[in-house]
Write a protein that holds these residues in place. Sequence first.
Motif, mmCIF file in Angstrom:
data_model
loop_
_atom_site.group_PDB
_atom_site.id
_atom_site.type_symbol
_atom_site.label_atom_id
_atom_site.label_comp_id
_atom_site.label_asym_id
_atom_site.label_seq_id
_atom_site.Cartn_x
_atom_site.Cartn_y
_atom_site.Cartn_z
ATOM 1 N N LEU A 1 24.793 12.506 16.867
ATOM 2 C CA LEU A 1 24.633 13.354 15.777
ATOM 3 C C LEU A 1 23.909 12.543 14.675
ATOM 4 O O LEU A 1 24.469 11.709 14.167
ATOM 5 N N LYS A 2 22.677 13.212 14.231
ATOM 6 C CA LYS A 2 22.068 12.564 12.879
ATOM 7 C C LYS A 2 21.943 13.452 11.609
ATOM 8 O O LYS A 2 21.765 12.897 10.665
ATOM 9 N N ARG A 3 21.906 14.675 12.088
ATOM 10 C CA ARG A 3 22.114 15.412 10.799
ATOM 11 C C ARG A 3 22.900 16.700 11.079
ATOM 12 O O ARG A 3 23.119 17.377 12.075
ATOM 13 N N LEU A 4 23.650 16.861 9.972
ATOM 14 C CA LEU A 4 24.951 17.572 9.493
ATOM 15 C C LEU A 4 24.697 18.443 8.429
ATOM 16 O O LEU A 4 24.558 17.933 7.323
ATOM 17 N N ASP A 5 24.572 19.741 8.470
ATOM 18 C CA ASP A 5 24.560 20.877 7.495
ATOM 19 C C ASP A 5 25.622 21.780 7.194
ATOM 20 O O ASP A 5 26.160 22.399 8.043
ATOM 21 N N LEU A 6 26.600 21.230 6.289
ATOM 22 C CA LEU A 6 27.668 22.110 5.882
ATOM 23 C C LEU A 6 27.848 22.694 4.493
ATOM 24 O O LEU A 6 28.795 23.142 4.146
ATOM 25 N N SER A 7 26.245 22.950 4.191
ATOM 26 C CA SER A 7 26.332 23.667 2.807
ATOM 27 C C SER A 7 26.731 25.106 2.847
ATOM 28 O O SER A 7 26.747 25.791 3.974
ATOM 29 N N THR B 1 24.301 14.177 23.580
ATOM 30 C CA THR B 1 23.073 14.294 23.220
ATOM 31 C C THR B 1 22.692 15.107 21.835
ATOM 32 O O THR B 1 21.388 14.842 21.391
ATOM 33 N N LEU B 2 23.544 15.761 21.290
ATOM 34 C CA LEU B 2 23.240 16.641 20.022
ATOM 35 C C LEU B 2 22.804 15.767 19.043
ATOM 36 O O LEU B 2 23.739 14.826 18.568
ATOM 37 N N ILE B 3 21.724 16.142 18.434
ATOM 38 C CA ILE B 3 21.224 15.351 17.146
ATOM 39 C C ILE B 3 21.409 16.068 15.984
ATOM 40 O O ILE B 3 21.741 15.348 14.944
ATOM 41 N N GLU B 4 21.384 17.494 15.919
ATOM 42 C CA GLU B 4 21.522 18.186 14.579
ATOM 43 C C GLU B 4 22.253 19.622 14.969
ATOM 44 O O GLU B 4 22.555 20.081 15.994
ATOM 45 N N LEU B 5 23.178 19.689 13.908
ATOM 46 C CA LEU B 5 24.271 20.666 13.900
ATOM 47 C C LEU B 5 24.316 21.403 12.630
ATOM 48 O O LEU B 5 24.490 20.740 11.438
ATOM 49 N N LEU B 6 24.008 22.609 12.700
ATOM 50 C CA LEU B 6 23.938 23.463 11.453
ATOM 51 C C LEU B 6 24.970 24.429 11.242
ATOM 52 O O LEU B 6 25.262 25.286 12.116
#
Length: 455
Positions: free
Chosen positions: A109-115, A85-90
């Motif tokens: 998952l639709k959004r992934l932030d690896l900055s 169910t997870l959509i966003e991972l920071l």
Amino acid sequence: MLVHILLLALIAQVKTTSICDRKLCVCWVKNVQNEDYQGENVQCSYADADILQSNYELPDIVNSLDLSSNKIEKVQSSALLDSTTLIELLLHDNAITTIEINSFQLPELKRLDLSGNLLDHIHREVFRDLTKLEYLNLANNRFTTFTKMNFHHLSNLNDVILDNNNIGPSLKGTNLFDRSGSGLTNKIKSLSISGINLNTVPDNFFVDAYDISTLIISNNNISDVFEIPFTLKHLDLSDNPIRDISGEDFTDLIALQELNLDNLLIKEVPDYIFEHLPSLRKLTLERNNNLVNFSKLAFGRDVLDDPAEFKLERLSLKGSRLTRLDEALAVPLGELTELDLQGNPWKCDCNFVWVKTLQLSDQSTQHLRCDKPTPLFNAKVFDLHEKYFTCEIRHRGFEIAIVVICATLGIVAMWVFLCLPTRKTGCGFLKNMYGPSTAYSVLPMAASFHNDVER
């Protein structure tokens, strides 16, 4: 026997303990109308560098997971990264150098932030199961070529941020939208490549970016405006050493709504440069330290009399070197909902008083101040009465006439002084200087006549 049962129950309880039970994590449900999905949001930043190695699990229905700023060095298979169910991972602002294959078991998952990590390579298989990924942020890592990012196969990816990775030099001979399989797909809608050390943008660089609408290409070494995709709605060219801009640079951009030209090396905004941008709503020209001229025809001639076709809503010229604006701009600028002229060395004379007729917010007038004349230095334009906006009357013809009159009067005065009856000697002196005197012309004739009588 009973002891073993209790022990197994305890182990099972430990394994199924929710991450929400941790003191350093916060879980909440964000109730937002019209969202496609409702679930818990888990915030575990500044928690533990070994958090991915724990036995904690996610809630059954989870929307977002924040694991930022935990000093994580390696991303590996974990119960926290296994969710349907997870959509966003920071995961931003950690110390990640490695992402193991099969780490992400997140099919939704639709959004992934690896900055803000230490990544210089991502294996192709890392993103294998992220088939619905739409947003990927890899800014502020250590990539030197985008071919080591391996995200071409992400067919739904449409928003990519690659800022502050030194990949610019690798793009000299390689297209960012390389069809060979290592570049971006033609479905990209938003691309940010700010601060990648890019010197030039080759022709047809964006020819395969059919749907791109946002391009942030600021803070590079680009000196010339390149071929801009006609599909763009938002373009940011700020912080580049661009010296000249012209109307030809922005032709056929009928969809462009926002244009950012901050901190360039331009000296002027020339005639008709923004005339053919019918959709432009926001224009910023801030911190242009060489900008001294803004043409009254920058938006075309028609809008000076009839602003019906003037669609611009927000304009900022803050922090440049402008000293004046032509009063002809009063009509189009008067249509703006936001105008910022602060931080320029304005010359507050009769040619600038018209600015006081503009409807500006208090926030936009605080640093709208005079630089000249000296008595008005640093005075707030909107605090000054109109009587202080004066101009010195200087007409060249008038000055010449004054000089001629003064010279004529001087000659007359000299003649009067020297040639009046009481000043005959003086007048004779002038005649001796400028022509033969009466005595000099008569005496020779008298002598000749006397000689003739004696004979």
